[in-house]
Design a protein around this motif. Sequence first.
Motif, PDB file in Angstrom:
ATOM      1  N   MET A  80       1.735  -6.291   7.325  1.00 41.84           N
ATOM      2  CA  MET A  80       2.466  -5.073   7.007  1.00 41.84           C
ATOM      3  C   MET A  80       2.475  -4.240   8.284  1.00 41.84           C
ATOM      4  O   MET A  80       1.436  -4.060   8.922  1.00 41.84           O
ATOM      5  CB  MET A  80       1.754  -4.315   5.885  1.00 41.84           C
ATOM      6  N   VAL A  81       3.660  -3.739   8.663  1.00 42.05           N
ATOM      7  CA  VAL A  81       3.795  -2.946   9.880  1.00 42.05           C
ATOM      8  C   VAL A  81       4.456  -1.619   9.541  1.00 42.05           C
ATOM      9  O   VAL A  81       5.486  -1.580   8.868  1.00 42.05           O
ATOM     10  CB  VAL A  81       4.655  -3.673  10.940  1.00 42.05           C
ATOM     11  N   TRP A  83       6.264   1.385  11.445  1.00 41.55           N
ATOM     12  CA  TRP A  83       6.903   1.641  12.734  1.00 41.55           C
ATOM     13  C   TRP A  83       6.862   3.116  13.080  1.00 41.55           C
ATOM     14  O   TRP A  83       6.704   3.973  12.201  1.00 41.55           O
ATOM     15  CB  TRP A  83       8.351   1.151  12.695  1.00 41.55           C
ATOM     16  N   ALA A  84       7.040   3.436  14.330  1.00 45.02           N
ATOM     17  CA  ALA A  84       7.045   4.823  14.802  1.00 45.02           C
ATOM     18  C   ALA A  84       8.124   5.650  14.096  1.00 45.02           C
ATOM     19  O   ALA A  84       7.970   6.858  13.921  1.00 45.02           O
ATOM     20  CB  ALA A  84       7.247   4.866  16.313  1.00 45.02           C
ATOM     21  N   SER A  85       9.198   5.019  13.647  1.00 43.93           N
ATOM     22  CA  SER A  85      10.285   5.708  12.953  1.00 43.93           C
ATOM     23  C   SER A  85       9.913   6.100  11.530  1.00 43.93           C
ATOM     24  O   SER A  85      10.641   6.841  10.883  1.00 43.93           O
ATOM     25  CB  SER A  85      11.517   4.803  12.905  1.00 43.93           C
ATOM     26  N   GLY A  86       8.817   5.551  11.011  1.00 43.11           N
ATOM     27  CA  GLY A  86       8.416   5.776   9.626  1.00 43.11           C
ATOM     28  C   GLY A  86       8.783   4.611   8.719  1.00 43.11           C
ATOM     29  O   GLY A  86       8.366   4.564   7.569  1.00 43.11           O
ATOM     30  N   ALA A  87       9.571   3.672   9.211  1.00 43.00           N
ATOM     31  CA  ALA A  87       9.934   2.489   8.433  1.00 43.00           C
ATOM     32  C   ALA A  87       8.694   1.612   8.235  1.00 43.00           C
ATOM     33  O   ALA A  87       7.738   1.677   9.017  1.00 43.00           O
ATOM     34  CB  ALA A  87      11.032   1.706   9.143  1.00 43.00           C
ATOM     35  N   VAL A  88       8.726   0.785   7.189  1.00 40.74           N
ATOM     36  CA  VAL A  88       7.635  -0.144   6.897  1.00 40.74           C
ATOM     37  C   VAL A  88       8.235  -1.528   6.670  1.00 40.74           C
ATOM     38  O   VAL A  88       9.208  -1.670   5.923  1.00 40.74           O
ATOM     39  CB  VAL A  88       6.831   0.291   5.653  1.00 40.74           C
ATOM     40  N   SER A  89       7.663  -2.534   7.325  1.00 40.19           N
ATOM     41  CA  SER A  89       8.140  -3.908   7.204  1.00 40.19           C
ATOM     42  C   SER A  89       7.008  -4.825   6.761  1.00 40.19           C
ATOM     43  O   SER A  89       5.851  -4.589   7.076  1.00 40.19           O
ATOM     44  CB  SER A  89       8.664  -4.418   8.549  1.00 40.19           C
ATOM     45  N   ALA A  97       3.284 -20.493  14.297  1.00 44.63           N
ATOM     46  CA  ALA A  97       4.676 -20.652  14.713  1.00 44.63           C
ATOM     47  C   ALA A  97       5.389 -19.316  14.883  1.00 44.63           C
ATOM     48  O   ALA A  97       6.498 -19.271  15.394  1.00 44.63           O
ATOM     49  CB  ALA A  97       5.427 -21.523  13.710  1.00 44.63           C
ATOM     50  N   GLY A  98       4.778 -18.229  14.432  1.00 45.66           N
ATOM     51  CA  GLY A  98       5.395 -16.914  14.639  1.00 45.66           C
ATOM     52  C   GLY A  98       5.310 -15.993  13.443  1.00 45.66           C
ATOM     53  O   GLY A  98       4.579 -16.249  12.484  1.00 45.66           O
ATOM     54  N   THR A  99       6.070 -14.900  13.534  1.00 45.65           N
ATOM     55  CA  THR A  99       6.060 -13.883  12.488  1.00 45.65           C
ATOM     56  C   THR A  99       7.148 -14.115  11.445  1.00 45.65           C
ATOM     57  O   THR A  99       7.126 -13.503  10.389  1.00 45.65           O
ATOM     58  CB  THR A  99       6.235 -12.487  13.099  1.00 45.65           C
ATOM     59  N   HIS A 100       8.108 -14.959  11.738  1.00 49.31           N
ATOM     60  CA  HIS A 100       9.164 -15.380  10.803  1.00 49.31           C
ATOM     61  C   HIS A 100       9.998 -14.214  10.313  1.00 49.31           C
ATOM     62  O   HIS A 100      10.366 -13.353  11.091  1.00 49.31           O
ATOM     63  CB  HIS A 100       8.564 -16.193   9.657  1.00 49.31           C
ATOM     64  N   THR A 101      10.253 -14.145   9.020  1.00 47.68           N
ATOM     65  CA  THR A 101      11.196 -13.195   8.434  1.00 47.68           C
ATOM     66  C   THR A 101      10.599 -11.806   8.263  1.00 47.68           C
ATOM     67  O   THR A 101       9.480 -11.659   7.782  1.00 47.68           O
ATOM     68  CB  THR A 101      11.657 -13.720   7.044  1.00 47.68           C
ATOM     69  N   GLU A 102      11.387 -10.801   8.638  1.00 53.26           N
ATOM     70  CA  GLU A 102      10.999  -9.403   8.405  1.00 53.26           C
ATOM     71  C   GLU A 102      11.676  -8.929   7.128  1.00 53.26           C
ATOM     72  O   GLU A 102      12.880  -9.107   6.946  1.00 53.26           O
ATOM     73  CB  GLU A 102      11.444  -8.518   9.570  1.00 53.26           C
ATOM     74  N   ILE A 103      10.896  -8.319   6.241  1.00 53.70           N
ATOM     75  CA  ILE A 103      11.433  -7.705   5.030  1.00 53.70           C
ATOM     76  C   ILE A 103      11.191  -6.211   5.155  1.00 53.70           C
ATOM     77  O   ILE A 103      10.034  -5.777   5.202  1.00 53.70           O
ATOM     78  CB  ILE A 103      10.741  -8.249   3.760  1.00 53.70           C
ATOM     79  N   GLN A 104      12.254  -5.433   5.229  1.00 53.10           N
ATOM     80  CA  GLN A 104      12.085  -3.983   5.326  1.00 53.10           C
ATOM     81  C   GLN A 104      11.810  -3.413   3.949  1.00 53.10           C
ATOM     82  O   GLN A 104      12.590  -3.595   3.020  1.00 53.10           O
ATOM     83  CB  GLN A 104      13.319  -3.334   5.930  1.00 53.10           C
ATOM     84  N   LEU A 105      10.663  -2.746   3.819  1.00 57.05           N
ATOM     85  CA  LEU A 105      10.281  -2.133   2.547  1.00 57.05           C
ATOM     86  C   LEU A 105      10.661  -0.672   2.502  1.00 57.05           C
ATOM     87  O   LEU A 105      11.011  -0.143   1.453  1.00 57.05           O
ATOM     88  CB  LEU A 105       8.766  -2.286   2.344  1.00 57.05           C
ATOM     89  N   VAL A 106      10.562   0.005   3.640  1.00 50.96           N
ATOM     90  CA  VAL A 106      10.971   1.401   3.757  1.00 50.96           C
ATOM     91  C   VAL A 106      11.869   1.484   4.978  1.00 50.96           C
ATOM     92  O   VAL A 106      11.494   1.042   6.064  1.00 50.96           O
ATOM     93  CB  VAL A 106       9.750   2.354   3.945  1.00 50.96           C
ATOM     94  N   HIS A 107      13.070   2.023   4.808  1.00 56.84           N
ATOM     95  CA  HIS A 107      14.041   2.097   5.916  1.00 56.84           C
ATOM     96  C   HIS A 107      13.911   3.416   6.658  1.00 56.84           C
ATOM     97  O   HIS A 107      13.566   4.405   6.177  1.00 56.84           O
ATOM     98  CB  HIS A 107      15.472   1.934   5.390  1.00 56.84           C
TER      99      HIS A 107
END
Length: 107
Positions: A80-81, A83-89, A97-107
């Motif tokens: 769970m991330v 972001w500085a903008s207040g969004a949550v992914s 192999a990586g972080t794969h798909t990002e699902i934005q929970l809060v835009h």
Amino acid sequence: MKANTAWKEADQITAGEFTGKKTADLLVRWSDGAASIYPGVDADGFHGDISVRPRMSFWKNATVVAAGVFAANDRADDIMVRWASGAVSLYPGVDAAGTHTEIQLVH
């Protein structure tokens, strides 16, 4: 591990099970936006590192990074991330192999 200056650039550290080996793994987000997994961290130290985000990636804008079981699985391999903008992914199933798909929970 001997002391070095690289760890001064570690902005976030969270523990999870990212390698599928039922070990305690660390995910480190570096100040330049890179992210690395350190698999199987134990009393003997670090056992390699795996790059999962490149330098200068958007992850340099992360303010909080947390690992857990947030998706439909039983492993603490989801990130769970905030972001500085207040969004949550949500990044489910992070692995070597990586972080794969990002699902934005809060835009």
